[in-house]
Write a protein that holds these residues in place. Sequence first.
Motif, mmCIF file in Angstrom:
data_model
loop_
_atom_site.group_PDB
_atom_site.id
_atom_site.type_symbol
_atom_site.label_atom_id
_atom_site.label_comp_id
_atom_site.label_asym_id
_atom_site.label_seq_id
_atom_site.Cartn_x
_atom_site.Cartn_y
_atom_site.Cartn_z
ATOM 1 N N THR A 125 56.004 47.529 -37.059
ATOM 2 C CA THR A 125 55.980 46.308 -38.024
ATOM 3 C C THR A 125 56.875 46.255 -39.022
ATOM 4 N N ASP A 126 57.298 47.360 -39.692
ATOM 5 C CA ASP A 126 58.479 47.245 -40.618
ATOM 6 C C ASP A 126 59.589 46.897 -40.149
ATOM 7 N N TRP A 127 59.718 47.341 -38.898
ATOM 8 C CA TRP A 127 61.248 46.945 -38.274
ATOM 9 C C TRP A 127 61.106 45.312 -38.028
ATOM 10 N N PHE A 128 60.421 44.716 -37.617
ATOM 11 C CA PHE A 128 60.236 43.594 -37.268
ATOM 12 C C PHE A 128 60.038 42.647 -38.892
ATOM 13 N N LEU A 129 59.621 43.330 -39.732
ATOM 14 C CA LEU A 129 59.467 42.717 -41.042
ATOM 15 C C LEU A 129 60.783 42.482 -41.798
ATOM 16 N N VAL A 130 61.677 43.708 -41.413
ATOM 17 C CA VAL A 130 62.807 43.797 -42.037
ATOM 18 C C VAL A 130 64.128 42.731 -41.280
ATOM 19 N N LEU A 131 64.049 42.661 -40.056
ATOM 20 C CA LEU A 131 64.885 41.853 -39.383
ATOM 21 C C LEU A 131 65.006 40.449 -39.797
ATOM 22 N N PRO A 132 65.944 39.756 -39.695
ATOM 23 C CA PRO A 132 66.209 38.433 -39.994
ATOM 24 C C PRO A 132 65.627 37.583 -38.979
ATOM 25 N N ALA A 133 64.433 36.824 -39.350
ATOM 26 C CA ALA A 133 63.634 36.427 -38.590
ATOM 27 C C ALA A 133 64.252 35.180 -37.802
ATOM 28 N N LEU A 134 64.892 34.351 -38.391
ATOM 29 C CA LEU A 134 65.539 33.041 -38.227
ATOM 30 C C LEU A 134 66.728 33.480 -36.956
ATOM 31 N N VAL A 135 67.601 34.558 -37.191
ATOM 32 C CA VAL A 135 68.451 34.923 -36.316
ATOM 33 C C VAL A 135 67.773 35.556 -34.870
ATOM 34 N N LEU A 136 66.936 36.232 -35.127
ATOM 35 C CA LEU A 136 66.343 36.681 -34.096
ATOM 36 C C LEU A 136 65.650 35.597 -33.270
ATOM 37 N N ALA A 137 64.943 34.480 -34.060
ATOM 38 C CA ALA A 137 64.210 33.486 -33.154
ATOM 39 C C ALA A 137 65.479 32.551 -32.426
ATOM 40 N N MET A 138 66.552 32.521 -33.233
ATOM 41 C CA MET A 138 67.559 31.695 -32.354
ATOM 42 C C MET A 138 68.066 32.421 -31.071
ATOM 43 N N VAL A 139 68.198 33.839 -31.163
ATOM 44 C CA VAL A 139 68.606 34.452 -30.035
ATOM 45 C C VAL A 139 67.532 34.253 -28.902
ATOM 46 N N LEU A 140 66.287 34.364 -29.201
ATOM 47 C CA LEU A 140 65.165 34.475 -28.257
ATOM 48 C C LEU A 140 65.464 33.098 -27.807
ATOM 49 N N ALA A 141 65.301 31.970 -28.463
ATOM 50 C CA ALA A 141 65.477 30.500 -28.165
ATOM 51 C C ALA A 141 66.440 30.341 -26.993
ATOM 52 N N ALA A 142 67.563 30.864 -27.549
ATOM 53 C CA ALA A 142 68.654 30.592 -26.723
ATOM 54 C C ALA A 142 68.688 31.499 -25.261
ATOM 55 N N ILE A 143 67.995 32.654 -25.325
ATOM 56 C CA ILE A 143 67.820 33.370 -24.147
ATOM 57 C C ILE A 143 66.664 32.944 -23.130
ATOM 58 N N LEU A 144 65.816 32.333 -23.721
ATOM 59 C CA LEU A 144 64.805 31.876 -23.128
ATOM 60 C C LEU A 144 64.721 30.357 -22.601
ATOM 61 N N GLY A 145 65.834 29.673 -23.321
ATOM 62 C CA GLY A 145 65.957 28.520 -22.689
ATOM 63 C C GLY A 145 65.354 27.515 -23.639
ATOM 64 N N GLY A 146 65.542 26.125 -23.611
ATOM 65 C CA GLY A 146 64.932 25.266 -24.610
ATOM 66 C C GLY A 146 63.426 24.868 -24.038
ATOM 67 N N GLY A 147 62.690 24.399 -24.817
ATOM 68 C CA GLY A 147 61.383 23.879 -24.236
ATOM 69 C C GLY A 147 60.509 24.210 -25.368
ATOM 70 N N PRO A 148 59.499 23.496 -25.578
ATOM 71 C CA PRO A 148 58.413 23.780 -26.639
ATOM 72 C C PRO A 148 57.663 25.130 -26.586
ATOM 73 N N SER A 149 57.580 25.665 -25.331
ATOM 74 C CA SER A 149 56.553 26.820 -25.120
ATOM 75 C C SER A 149 57.702 28.214 -25.564
#
Lengths: 290, 344, 326
Positions: A125-149
């Motif tokens: 939990t602490d690890w996720f709390l500290v990491l920059p959420a936006l950067v992580l979300a962008m990486v995930l979005a790029a990796i998983l491909g576009g689309g609402p889900s």
Amino acid sequence: MAGTRRRAALTRFRRRYARQRAGLYGAAILLVVVLAALLTPLLTDPSGMDVTKATGARMAPPSMDFPLGTDESGRSVLLMLLWGARVSLLIGFMSALLSMVIGTVFGIAAGHFRGWVAAVLMRVTDWFLVLPALVLAMVLAAILGGGPSTIIVAIGVTSWASTARLIRAQTLAVEARPYIERSRALGAGHWHVMTRHVLPNVAPLVLANTTLMVASAIVTESTLAFLGAGSGQVSWGTMLRGSYDWGAATSGAWWYVLPPGLCIIAVVLAFTLCGRALETVLNPRLGGAS
Amino acid sequence: MLTSPQQVRDDTEEGGARRAMARYALVKLGGTLLSIGLVIVATFFLFRLIPGDPTIAYTRDVPVTPEQLALLRRQMGLDRPLGAQFLDFVVRTLRLDLGTSYEYRRPVAELIGERVGPTLLLVGTGLAVAVGLGMWQGTRAAWHHGGRFDRLSTGTALTLWSVPTFWLGLLLLMVLAAGVGPIPGLFPTRGMEDVDAPGGPLYLLHVAHHLVLPCLTLVAVVYAQYLLVMRSSLLEEIGQDYVTTARAKGLRDDDVRRRHAVPNALLPTVTLVFMQIGFVVGGAVSVEFVYSWPGLGLLFVEAIRGPDYAVMQGTFMLVCVAVIVMNTLADVVYHVLDPRVRSA
Amino acid sequence: MTLLELRDLAVTYRSAAGDVPAVRGVSLGLEAGEALGVAGESGSGKSTLAMSLLRLLPRGASVSGEILLDGEDVLTMSWGRLRAVRWASASLVFQGAQHALNPVRRIGDQIAEPLRVHGMATGAEARRRVAELLEQVGLPAWRARGYPHELSGGQRQRVMIAMALACSPRLIVADEPTTALDVMIQAQVLSLIRSLIAEHGIGLVMISHDLSVLASTCDRLAVMYAGRVVESGPSREVFAGGRHPYSRALAEAFPTVGDPASRIAPRGLGGDPPDPAHLPAGCSFHPRCPVSLVSCASEPVELRAVGDGTGAPHTAACVHVSEESR
């Protein structure tokens, strides 16, 4: 018997909520926005969003035909605003839900179990709390491909940590109560304690927290869309990206820049006000501290 | 001179305290290294989830023969088992070899090196201003709790918190850089410097002129949390008995605040500043993109468009490691500042 | 001249829910070197009384009446004069010194602070005085370099006392100074207080809910109930022979060590103290009073002289008192 008690509690809740003026404003705004979003397919024609079928002049200021002007392809800004609302609200709501589920599971588990299980959960939990959420979300979005889900997953997976911490603290408080000890002495297992005792007690807090989460999820969604990691559909964030790419800000096309942003602010503020009002009503101890 | 029993007691106390500090530092270091290790592992597996063949992406615009593709695969180590690839990745990362960018055809480490400076300038200045502003306002709001300043500043902060960073940037661009109607723009619309930038000391002013809007945007969204935290910490301290004792001693109101309440309220606030760096980084990404500020954030966003996975991977790891280090610093700083924690 | 004189002191807290009278017309006097104990349950207004003496009440409190410290009215003093008087003429010792000391500053600094503020000593001179004060309260001088969390409860209370003595005040107000301590430490701290005020001729106002503690330390006792003084007189008389039913109940509520009767059947007082916002009509004690008359529910009773007028003045606000002394 339980039914009447629940109804009485609901009326009490409604009355106390009504006393929070800010919460009422928030609820009113939300009502308007949600209604508009729901009624949009009935009131408007989505074909207007097709670039090839656009009929207006490019980047034209507001006029009788186009109350909020047109974008770079001649589409009506108002139309896109209404349809974009559906996307923004849906993604915001669903990702907040996902975040709440993950956060509640982690939180209750971390608060309930002892020893190394709890330590590991807290570390994660602490690890996720500290990491920059936006950067992580962008990486995930790029990796998983576009689309609402995938956007929903990206936002949900990166924003649960603060909820988890909150729920954990509340779980610890609830489990310190004597009736929990008694329940355990009578042989209640982990699952029983967590679902029958802790969960109902933390539920109000979870509700208030989720409302606030929707607010931040909508901001995140629009930011992701603006930065190019969007869902592929028209949303307020993609509209603003369009306005940026076509220089609306520097050429003074305010009708393209202001409305989507103001909508975001209004909805986010509304959810925030509601969330805070819920917090005050459901947890009277916090009431005086604001 | 003979050592008195008092001195012996002091020495052993001091020695014990020093040993405790050393132990604490080691534990903290270990935890940090573990977290960094986790980041490296997570990055590797995260980026291996990408569907598709990286060699195709790498040679998108260039016509290649199958043999050249096979050679490329061998060069990139993609024909080896996953475990070997992982070890190779770890070793190269530790040597600061972060791969080669698909778009720029240059080592990622080099690109990062170029862009770090502007980002540090933006984030550093922004943080300094946001923390200073937020803490000052938070202090004043708490001290005059319930007054007009309190309600106004808290309300403004909460509203700005709801504004998406990038939109605020667009707005400021529209109003202050491009100008509205007859009023001309006061600030440049993009970048850190113009092509015709002056040399010497004037260069600093030139860059500062470009820095104003991006910094302002970053500050506007970020300062709210420092204000709110300082305000609530100070409100809590004000209610404590030792503040009443200080007043009873005859200190002036200002002195009670400055010498007693604020130092105690600063402890959780300072910790929060370090811990919220992740959020500030997110804001910096938006700001750099909107203003075309040549920093790591802009690099990252451009990599999304590619997609240039090497650059994404490199910047992602760097940012995560930086944030983890900041978090450790937060703990250490708290440890140093709070005497209650020090001797524990 | 009397060191401290309270004339019809009244404190009302203003809140959104209405006005709450915490202290309703208290008049007391104290000579230099005298020790006055103020007893009562929580909600009786005694802590409010203590805080009002140096105008330390929160902003929402309105105060009326007079507080004469060496003849000067504290309530009408200018801000500058008040700051000069605070600690230098009268100082405080709090209950639960746990939070009354700043946790992140050294003890020596905190004791020396009033010396610096009132221009009495700085630097090496201040350090010397701090060491002297610590020794007076029975703590070694090297404690000055430490922090409050390094001390036990009793030691912290001693630090509070040392701090209170720093500027050699004429009056010390101690609000529940021994409540959070265990009995042995309590006895030590009380005897320390007694010896110090005797040695320096300081006036003491001590506040507690424990009547026996007050009786052993103070010369005079004042018992408060619902914001008023209901009995006042020499401590032995009030403790052993209280004329107000509440004083009697308070005295009996604490079992006496060595008295087998009180161990087997400790007496208590039923009911709760009244809500200051909704006080009963007439005598505010009548709902809980074992000897109340019908008239007590409608007619409030003022303080009346007890006894025949010889010896130290003793007053009690009970309808039964005037009947006996007649």
